[in-house]
Design an enzyme around this catalytic site. Structure first.
Site: not given
Ligand SMILES: NC(=O)c1ccc[n+]([C@@H]2O[C@H](COP(=O)([O-])OP(=O)(O)OC[C@H]3O[C@@H](n4cnc5c(N)ncnc54)[C@H](OP(=O)(O)O)[C@@H]3O)[C@@H](O)[C@H]2O)c1
Length: 312
Positions: A176, A180, A15, A13
């Protein structure tokens, strides 16, 4: 069989799917590494039909699970002679989730999926990458790391294995961003470690793009409305997929390693100052990333947590 092989995680799904299509149209052998085989099989067939390339494979992978990563890497290395491009696109961000979730190996779910899983996978596939004449690894980072321009913001290194689960306030959004940031620091460290083997490792600072209908479907009603509203103005995922393609295939990036690259395909630099006017430029621009990411102590800390977790 085409001899340029690319593995894309979470290629069913958004990108990742757009990137799988892009590489397929360019004649690559694409391996979609996905966890939900039923949904992903339908996407695989769509990509084969629309790209006219039958070399689009689907292999099972749950990036949050080290056991699944080991099984994937073993199946992949038995099946394919080498690996040219590895794109760590899959990520965990469950908007609105209040509970601190643990992966099968008892690592906080965002860190397992977004940082330590990709790190393990890169380590396990390094020998196969080394067999390529121009091996490149790309990590999907985000503008969310700009939150680390706030001098108070830090990764809670002491709470990545559930130590304070249920005791400290949990924000899935903060986790999150932290995971990252960890991925960016691991990008620097992996690039350094793999340089002598010719393997280039970079990260892409991804801006908001339209969320896929599959992702919107998973959201709670509040987040659904917000995502649909933002989708009106956000660009298509294929724009970012084109960036994946450029960074992983073009001559321009063939010697680039250990860098964060922005949506305009410029190398992002560590900020020089995080005060006053410079800080405004940091926050509203896309040319700099927080100094937090270059702190040697932080990098060694996240690296050693990952290495120790992989050993267990
Ligand atoms: N979209 C944005 O605005 C934006 C902004 C900044 C950064 N990014 C980054 O860009 C990347 C792609 O985002 P996207 O918007 O395209 O996301 P998306 O449409 O939600 O797709 C995420 C993909 O990751 C897969 N995935 C999640 N957890 C997985 C796991 N444990 N194992 C295997 N696959 C897993 C999902 O599979 P399932 O279908 O099985 O859930 C899905 O295919 C992510 O790394 C994200 O953090 C996106």
């Amino acid at each position: 069989m085409t001899d340029r092989i690319v593995v894309i995680t979470g290629a069913n799904s958004g990108i990742g799917k757009a990137a799988a299509y892009k590489f397929a149209t360019q004649g690559y052998c694409v391996v979609m590494a996905c966890r939900n085989m039923e949904i992903s099989e339908a996407v695989q067939h769509q990509i084969i039909a629309s790209s006219n390339n039958t070399n689009v494979d689907l292999m099972k992978l749950d990036v949050s699970s080290f056991t699944s990563i080991r099984a994937f890497c073993s199946a992949f290395t038995n099946k394919y002679p080498h690996l040219d491009i590895l794109i760590h696109n899959a990520a965990y961000l469950n908007h609105g989730e209040k509970e601190y979730k643990l992966s099968p190996e008892h690592i906080e779910m965002s860190f397992a999926t977004n940082a330590f899983g990709p790190m393990l996978m890169t380590r396990l596939l390094a020998d196969h990458l080394e067999r390529s004449p121009d091996p490149r690894v790309l990590n999907a980072c985000t503008t969310n790391i700009k939150n680390f321009f706030d001098p108070k913001r830090k990764i809670d290194f002491d709470n990545l294995r559930g130590e304070f689960r249920g005791m400290r306030r949990h924000s899935t959004y903060k986790m999150y961003g932290d995971s990252k940031m960890a991925l960016l620091m691991l990008t620097f460290k992996m690039a350094e470690q793999l340089k002598s083997r010719g393997i280039k490792v970079n990260a892409l600072q991804i801006n908001r793009v339209k969320l896929s209908k599959e992702t919107i479907h998973k959201l709670s009603p509040f987040w659904k409305v917000l995502a649909l509203a933002q989708n009106i103005t956000n660009p298509l995922p294929s724009i970012m997929a084109d960036n994946y393609y450029q960074i992983c295939t073009s001559d321009e990036f063939s010697q680039v390693t250990g860098q964060l690259i922005n949506h305009k395909l410029e190398i992002v630099q560590p900020s020089v100052s995080e005060k006053g006017f410079a800080q405004l430029k940091n926050i509203f621009g896309s040319a700099t990333y927080p100094q937090y990411a270059t702190d040697k102590h932080n990098i060694e800390k996240i690296w050693s947590i990952g290495i120790n977790a992989h050993k267990e």
